[in-house]
Scaffold this motif. Structure first.
Motif, PDB file in Angstrom:
ATOM      1  N   CYS A   1     -12.202  -7.333  27.354  1.00 23.94           N
ATOM      2  CA  CYS A   1     -11.707  -6.539  26.230  1.00 23.94           C
ATOM      3  C   CYS A   1     -10.877  -5.332  26.682  1.00 23.94           C
ATOM      4  CB  CYS A   1     -12.875  -6.035  25.385  1.00 23.94           C
ATOM      5  SG  CYS A   1     -13.690  -7.311  24.381  1.00 23.94           S
ATOM      6  N   PHE A   2     -10.937  -4.986  27.955  1.00 24.13           N
ATOM      7  CA  PHE A   2     -10.353  -3.714  28.388  1.00 24.13           C
ATOM      8  C   PHE A   2      -9.090  -3.927  29.204  1.00 24.13           C
ATOM      9  CE2 PHE A   2     -14.800  -2.852  27.575  1.00 24.13           C
ATOM     10  CZ  PHE A   2     -14.720  -1.690  26.823  1.00 24.13           C
ATOM     11  N   GLU A   3      -8.114  -3.043  28.981  1.00 24.31           N
ATOM     12  CA  GLU A   3      -6.892  -3.051  29.765  1.00 24.31           C
ATOM     13  C   GLU A   3      -6.541  -1.633  30.189  1.00 24.31           C
ATOM     14  OE1 GLU A   3      -3.296  -4.113  27.811  1.00 24.31           O
ATOM     15  OE2 GLU A   3      -3.821  -3.101  25.925  1.00 24.31           O
ATOM     16  N   ASP A   4      -5.843  -1.552  31.308  1.00 22.62           N
ATOM     17  CA  ASP A   4      -5.313  -0.282  31.789  1.00 22.62           C
ATOM     18  C   ASP A   4      -3.959  -0.089  31.123  1.00 22.62           C
ATOM     19  OD1 ASP A   4      -4.354   1.898  33.150  1.00 22.62           O
ATOM     20  OD2 ASP A   4      -4.259   0.915  35.101  1.00 22.62           O
ATOM     21  N   VAL A   5      -3.836   0.941  30.301  1.00 21.70           N
ATOM     22  CA  VAL A   5      -2.571   1.187  29.607  1.00 21.70           C
ATOM     23  C   VAL A   5      -1.620   2.010  30.448  1.00 21.70           C
ATOM     24  CG1 VAL A   5      -3.627   0.968  27.349  1.00 21.70           C
ATOM     25  CG2 VAL A   5      -3.481   3.214  28.396  1.00 21.70           C
ATOM     26  N   GLY A   6      -2.056   2.389  31.646  1.00 17.58           N
ATOM     27  CA  GLY A   6      -1.167   3.032  32.596  1.00 17.58           C
ATOM     28  C   GLY A   6      -0.889   4.481  32.289  1.00 17.58           C
ATOM     29  N   GLN A   7       0.048   5.034  33.017  1.00 16.19           N
ATOM     30  CA  GLN A   7       0.416   6.433  32.874  1.00 16.19           C
ATOM     31  C   GLN A   7       1.885   6.516  32.496  1.00 16.19           C
ATOM     32  OE1 GLN A   7      -0.635   6.976  37.097  1.00 16.19           O
ATOM     33  NE2 GLN A   7       1.344   7.966  37.320  1.00 16.19           N
ATOM     34  N   GLN A   8       2.155   7.317  31.499  1.00 18.78           N
ATOM     35  CA  GLN A   8       3.532   7.526  31.050  1.00 18.78           C
ATOM     36  C   GLN A   8       3.753   9.021  30.945  1.00 18.78           C
ATOM     37  OE1 GLN A   8       4.047   5.287  27.426  1.00 18.78           O
ATOM     38  NE2 GLN A   8       2.948   3.529  28.242  1.00 18.78           N
ATOM     39  N   GLY A   9       3.933   9.657  32.113  1.00 23.54           N
ATOM     40  CA  GLY A   9       4.037  11.106  32.142  1.00 23.54           C
ATOM     41  C   GLY A   9       2.762  11.721  31.625  1.00 23.54           C
ATOM     42  N   MET A  10       2.886  12.626  30.659  1.00 25.39           N
ATOM     43  CA  MET A  10       1.712  13.234  30.045  1.00 25.39           C
ATOM     44  C   MET A  10       1.489  12.702  28.639  1.00 25.39           C
ATOM     45  SD  MET A  10       0.183  15.342  32.095  1.00 25.39           S
ATOM     46  CE  MET A  10      -0.699  16.514  31.072  1.00 25.39           C
ATOM     47  N   SER A  11       2.229  11.662  28.243  1.00 25.92           N
ATOM     48  CA  SER A  11       2.135  11.190  26.869  1.00 25.92           C
ATOM     49  C   SER A  11       1.080  10.117  26.687  1.00 25.92           C
ATOM     50  CB  SER A  11       3.491  10.637  26.411  1.00 25.92           C
ATOM     51  OG  SER A  11       3.840   9.492  27.174  1.00 25.92           O
ATOM     52  N   SER A  12       0.671   9.457  27.754  1.00 29.20           N
ATOM     53  CA  SER A  12      -0.300   8.390  27.624  1.00 29.20           C
ATOM     54  C   SER A  12      -1.004   8.196  28.952  1.00 29.20           C
ATOM     55  CB  SER A  12       0.391   7.079  27.202  1.00 29.20           C
ATOM     56  OG  SER A  12      -0.541   6.036  27.110  1.00 29.20           O
ATOM     57  N   MET A  13      -2.303   7.913  28.900  1.00 29.20           N
ATOM     58  CA  MET A  13      -3.030   7.653  30.129  1.00 29.20           C
ATOM     59  C   MET A  13      -4.297   6.908  29.793  1.00 29.20           C
ATOM     60  SD  MET A  13      -4.995  11.224  31.038  1.00 29.20           S
ATOM     61  CE  MET A  13      -6.169  10.367  32.079  1.00 29.20           C
ATOM     62  N   GLY A  14      -4.851   6.216  30.749  1.00 32.32           N
ATOM     63  CA  GLY A  14      -6.200   5.721  30.599  1.00 32.32           C
ATOM     64  C   GLY A  14      -6.325   4.250  30.281  1.00 32.32           C
ATOM     65  N   THR A  15      -7.399   3.926  29.596  1.00 32.51           N
ATOM     66  CA  THR A  15      -7.774   2.559  29.297  1.00 32.51           C
ATOM     67  C   THR A  15      -7.994   2.413  27.797  1.00 32.51           C
ATOM     68  OG1 THR A  15     -10.092   3.124  29.683  1.00 32.51           O
ATOM     69  CG2 THR A  15      -8.864   2.224  31.553  1.00 32.51           C
ATOM     70  N   ALA A  16      -8.015   1.170  27.342  1.00 31.53           N
ATOM     71  CA  ALA A  16      -8.211   0.916  25.917  1.00 31.53           C
ATOM     72  C   ALA A  16      -8.817  -0.464  25.743  1.00 31.53           C
ATOM     73  CB  ALA A  16      -6.893   1.007  25.151  1.00 31.53           C
ATOM     74  N   SER A  17      -9.488  -0.670  24.615  1.00 28.36           N
ATOM     75  CA  SER A  17     -10.034  -1.974  24.273  1.00 28.36           C
ATOM     76  C   SER A  17      -9.058  -2.715  23.367  1.00 28.36           C
ATOM     77  CB  SER A  17     -11.382  -1.829  23.552  1.00 28.36           C
ATOM     78  OG  SER A  17     -11.825  -3.094  23.078  1.00 28.36           O
ATOM     79  N   VAL A  18      -8.844  -4.003  23.664  1.00 26.53           N
ATOM     80  CA  VAL A  18      -7.988  -4.842  22.826  1.00 26.53           C
ATOM     81  C   VAL A  18      -8.818  -5.630  21.816  1.00 26.53           C
ATOM     82  CG1 VAL A  18      -6.268  -5.052  24.650  1.00 26.53           C
ATOM     83  CG2 VAL A  18      -8.056  -6.804  24.438  1.00 26.53           C
ATOM     84  N   CYS A  19     -10.142  -5.513  21.905  1.00 26.03           N
ATOM     85  CA  CYS A  19     -11.031  -6.224  20.989  1.00 26.03           C
ATOM     86  C   CYS A  19     -11.364  -5.354  19.784  1.00 26.03           C
ATOM     87  CB  CYS A  19     -12.328  -6.618  21.704  1.00 26.03           C
ATOM     88  SG  CYS A  19     -12.081  -7.750  23.097  1.00 26.03           S
ATOM     89  N   GLY A  20     -12.009  -5.948  18.800  1.00 28.50           N
ATOM     90  CA  GLY A  20     -12.407  -5.196  17.624  1.00 28.50           C
ATOM     91  C   GLY A  20     -13.433  -4.137  17.978  1.00 28.50           C
ATOM     92  N   VAL A  21     -13.355  -3.006  17.288  1.00 24.13           N
ATOM     93  CA  VAL A  21     -14.336  -1.943  17.523  1.00 24.13           C
ATOM     94  C   VAL A  21     -14.532  -1.182  16.221  1.00 24.13           C
ATOM     95  CG1 VAL A  21     -12.557  -0.347  18.365  1.00 24.13           C
ATOM     96  CG2 VAL A  21     -14.961   0.047  18.930  1.00 24.13           C
ATOM     97  N   GLN A  22     -15.800  -0.952  15.866  1.00 20.89           N
ATOM     98  CA  GLN A  22     -16.167  -0.211  14.675  1.00 20.89           C
ATOM     99  C   GLN A  22     -16.670   1.161  15.086  1.00 20.89           C
ATOM    100  OE1 GLN A  22     -16.065  -1.169  11.386  1.00 20.89           O
ATOM    101  NE2 GLN A  22     -16.929   0.756  10.666  1.00 20.89           N
ATOM    102  N   ALA A  23     -15.997   2.208  14.637  1.00 19.51           N
ATOM    103  CA  ALA A  23     -16.472   3.567  14.930  1.00 19.51           C
ATOM    104  C   ALA A  23     -17.676   3.847  14.044  1.00 19.51           C
ATOM    105  CB  ALA A  23     -15.369   4.577  14.673  1.00 19.51           C
ATOM    106  N   LEU A  24     -18.811   4.111  14.674  1.00 14.19           N
ATOM    107  CA  LEU A  24     -20.047   4.328  13.936  1.00 14.19           C
ATOM    108  C   LEU A  24     -20.147   5.730  13.373  1.00 14.19           C
ATOM    109  CD1 LEU A  24     -22.404   2.536  16.479  1.00 14.19           C
ATOM    110  CD2 LEU A  24     -21.702   1.664  14.239  1.00 14.19           C
ATOM    111  N   CYS A  25     -19.453   6.675  13.995  1.00 12.23           N
ATOM    112  CA  CYS A  25     -19.546   8.088  13.626  1.00 12.23           C
ATOM    113  C   CYS A  25     -18.219   8.758  13.943  1.00 12.23           C
ATOM    114  CB  CYS A  25     -20.647   8.793  14.439  1.00 12.23           C
ATOM    115  SG  CYS A  25     -22.269   8.013  14.377  1.00 12.23           S
ATOM    116  N   PRO A  26     -17.975   9.926  13.368  1.00 13.11           N
ATOM    117  CA  PRO A  26     -16.830  10.712  13.823  1.00 13.11           C
ATOM    118  C   PRO A  26     -16.988  11.101  15.285  1.00 13.11           C
ATOM    119  CG  PRO A  26     -17.705  11.556  11.734  1.00 13.11           C
ATOM    120  CD  PRO A  26     -18.699  10.564  12.246  1.00 13.11           C
ATOM    121  N   VAL A  27     -15.880  11.302  15.965  1.00 14.83           N
ATOM    122  CA  VAL A  27     -15.915  11.779  17.347  1.00 14.83           C
ATOM    123  C   VAL A  27     -16.556  13.168  17.368  1.00 14.83           C
ATOM    124  CG1 VAL A  27     -14.530  12.436  19.345  1.00 14.83           C
ATOM    125  CG2 VAL A  27     -13.853  10.467  17.946  1.00 14.83           C
TER     126      VAL A  27
END
Length: 240
Positions: free
Chosen positions: A80-106
């Motif tokens: 489910c996980f991919e590295d979305v790479g680095q694009q300067g300071m505009s994007s970094m890190g990892t993300a899930s490509v599968c479904g995800v339900q947020a159970l609570c506010p961050v």
């Protein structure tokens, strides 16, 4: 400054389950008992119960996924996980490509110093009801995402953000990132066993929100049983 909207990925916001603390003094392990320290127990009269970490409850095999699996209705596997790479300071890190339900506010917190190593006693919280929501989700063995974000008072200088995708089988996937000024750290994405549900039920009785937040962070205290993506560090290239 990082674009945090990207990091939280494709989220379907759900109802808060309880509308209304990685931790200081903890030791990572995959088996046995982890002893934790409460916030000033002499004052609160409450001490965190010990955390019991089970052996691998799923038989998960470590290793990088061969391919992504966006057809999964829930985030429940390494693919489910991919590295979305680095694009300067505009994007970094990892993300899930599968479904995800947020159970609570961050859970939104602020530190008067550097966010990445802020002492628990120095934190302030903007939405304390989200802490109890996350604890109730953990105690209920729910499936979905809980998350927290710590910023410093000098917004943008440093932050730490963590997402826990609860699988519903006694395990969860942890991903996160942080930065201090121009220095960025992307965490490993790994699968970990959760402490027993009873631990989180006991934590709901804690009188101080800092103790309850520390309990939420205990969800990731057990050592990984499967690593999906390796973390890395980077700083943006200077502009010409």
């Amino acid at each position: 400054m990082l674009n945090r909207a990207r990091f939280w990925g494709p989220v379907v916001w759900g109802w808060c389950m309880a509308c209304g603390p990685e931790t200081s003094g903890a030791t990572e392990t995959t088996t046995g008992v982890v002893t934790t320290e409460a916030v000033d127990p002499g004052t609160t009269g409450f001490e965190l119960p010990p955390v019991s970490c089970s052996d691998d409850p799923t038989g998960a095999a470590s290793g990088m996924p061969d391919a992504l699996c966006p057809d999964h209705e829930a985030t429940n596997a390494c693919c489910c996980f991919e590295d979305v790479g680095q694009q300067g300071m505009s994007s970094m890190g990892t993300a899930s490509v599968c479904g995800v339900q947020a159970l609570c506010p961050v859970i939104q917190l602020v530190c008067p110093g550097t966010a990445t190593d802020c002492e628990l006693s120095l934190l302030t919280v903007e939405n304390p009801a989200a802490i109890d929501c996350a604890l109730q989700a953990l105690a209920a063995g729910a499936t979905g995402r809980i998350a927290w974000l710590i910023d410093d008072v000098f917004t943008g200088y440093s932050h730490q953000q963590v997402e826990l995708d609860l699988v519903g089988d006694g395990t969860m996937f942890r991903q996160g990132n942080s930065h201090i000024d121009q220095y960025n750290m992307v965490d490993d994405v790994d699968r970990r066993p959760l402490p027993d549900f009873g631990f989180f039920e006991d934590c709901l009785q804690a009188p101080d929100w800092r103790i309850r937040f520390d309990c939420v962070r205990q969800a990731a205290v057990c050592g990984p049983i499967e690593t999906c993506l390796a973390g890395y560090e980077f700083s943006p290239e200077p502009e010409d």
